[in-house]
Design a protein around this motif. Structure first.
Motif, short mmCIF file in Angstrom:
data_model
loop_
_atom_site.label_atom_id
_atom_site.label_comp_id
_atom_site.label_asym_id
_atom_site.label_seq_id
_atom_site.Cartn_x
_atom_site.Cartn_y
_atom_site.Cartn_z
N TYR A 158 48.89 50.74 27.94
CA TYR A 158 48.01 49.99 28.50
C TYR A 158 48.11 50.01 30.15
O TYR A 158 46.90 49.89 30.74
N ALA A 159 49.03 50.20 30.90
CA ALA A 159 49.16 50.15 32.17
C ALA A 159 50.41 50.84 32.63
O ALA A 159 51.39 51.22 32.01
N GLU A 162 53.54 49.82 30.23
CA GLU A 162 53.16 48.88 29.29
C GLU A 162 52.45 49.58 28.15
O GLU A 162 51.55 50.45 28.22
N HIS A 214 52.86 51.57 36.32
CA HIS A 214 53.06 51.23 37.79
C HIS A 214 53.97 52.13 38.05
O HIS A 214 55.35 52.17 37.68
#
Length: 403
Positions: A355-356, A376, A358
């Motif tokens: 999803y993501a 994620e 970082h």
């Protein structure tokens, strides 16, 4: 104490406005629980919730003088819409006090039905205090959200419909905020069915009913904290408590994680949108908050579907976490080319979707020559999520699960 005759009279008054909502058997939830689970889809009601029934019954009985003076009430949202629509149909001026942090969608909907909305207080109880001041100052009739025999009788028309559509029901599961809904339903159903069991459910963060019933007097909470804003009251009503003492068999609680899971499953498996309060009865069934037998016929009263879209996003994400379908993890990488690609390769081979990402080289939680990585991930289930963590750890990464 209301009676079946009060509920039958209410049905005549509300028939022109309130709908007879569907009651459908759920194959999915029956298979998940080994019970015979039916859903009373009150989220399909006018205004999106059951509250129109009680509001309409109360306003239909106003005298001409009371109609001229107008009505006032307090509500977290659903009762507000019910009173607004009922008042508009009766040509009565309505002023609604809602908590300052009431869902935006409910505030807009209430105004859309023609009522004047005042935002006051941090929760329902604070809003109610202010509404009573307006009642005294302006001479309006206060339409209580639950502690009123006419309101209870109006909500009880749901019980009449359940008996008609599912006469073999063994247990009905009903959410409790102030107690008006379960009081009306319990009276209507117990008067017609000898062996029906009535189970009430509260959110763990707003659970005053069980203690009130235990003490024989209203138990007041200092504050409430739950995603089920429709039942987030600090105490039950004085009159509803007396009805519940006589007619309600058991009261249980569910937490926000269980509510989120039930709401998410209803959305995914039944294609049904409910708010937090509407998901509470099914949450109690799925979490086995009360005992029931295999093949027992259970009706879960899904009391409303007015959920703010921002809240829906948050709740669904919590539900996915509970189902093991969403995983957020943190680990440390050596700060050198190819490390991020190595981790993403491990995740990809494990069958997860990202999803993501970082990536932080300045975090104080890692060494100077390292970088912090948060991922994620979309996963299949809890077992799959655990396998991904195990696979990363087998490659030498220390993994912290964040959700």
């Amino acid at each position: 104490m209301i009676s079946l005759s009060d509920v039958l009279a209410a049905r005549e008054r509300v028939a022109g406005v309130a709908r007879h909502t569907p009651l459908e058997r759920s194959r999915t939830f029956s298979e998940m629980t080994d019970a015979d689970v039916h859903l009373k889809l009150e989220n399909f009601q006018r205004t999106g919730a059951f509250k129109i029934r009680g509001a309409m019954n109360r306003i239909a009985t106003l005298s001409d003088e009371e109609k001229d003076a107008g009505v006032v009430t307090a509500s977290a949202g659903n009762h507000a819409q019910g009173v607004a629509l009922a008042a508009d149909r009766a040509g009565v001026d309505a002023k609604i006090v809602m908590p300052k942090h009431a869902p935006v969608s409910k505030v807009k909907a209430t105004r859309g039905y023609g009522a004047r909305v005042v935002l006051e207080g941090v929760d329902y109880d604070a809003a109610a205090d202010y509404a009573h001041k307006l009642e005294e100052k302006e001479g309006r009739t206060y339409v209580h959200a639950f502690d009123d025999p006419l309101v209870m009788a109006g909500q009880g028309t749901i019980g009449l419909e359940v008996v008609e559509d599912c006469p073999d029901v063994d247990t009905i599961v009903v959410p409790i905020g102030g107690g008006g809904l379960i009081s009306g339903i319990a009276v209507a159903m117990k008067a017609q069915l000898d062996d029906v069991r009535v189970v009430g459910v509260q959110a763990e963060g707003a659970a005053s009913a069980a203690k009130s019933l235990e003490k024989g007097e209203r138990h007041h909470l200092d504050s409430v904290d739950t995603i089920a804003d429709g039942i987030a009251t600090r105490t039950v009503g004085e009159q509803t408590l007396r009805v519940m003492e006589k007619y309600v068999d058991e009261v249980v609680t569910v937490d926000d994680r269980e509510i989120s899971l039930a709401l998410t499953l209803l959305l995914e498996r039944s294609k049904t949108v409910v708010e937090g309060a509407g998901a509470v009865p099914l949450a109690a069934v799925l979490s086995e908050a009360f005992d029931y037998e295999d093949d027992e016929t259970i009706v879960a009263a899904l009391c409303g579907g007015n959920i703010d879209l921002n809240r829906l996003t948050t709740v669904v994400m919590r539900g996915l976490v509970r189902m093991g379908r969403y995983l957020k993890i943190k680990t440390a990488l050596k700060d050198r080319p190819g490390e991020l690609e190595r981790v993403s390769g491990i995740v990809a081979r494990a069958g997860a979707n990202v999803y993501a990402v970082h990536h932080d080289r300045t975090s104080r939680d890692v060494a100077v020559n390292a970088a912090e990585l948060e991922l994620e991930l979309e996963t299949h289930d809890a077992e799959h999520a655990a396998d991904i963590v195990e696979e990363l750890e087998s490659h030498g990464y220390e993994v912290e699960t964040l959700s």
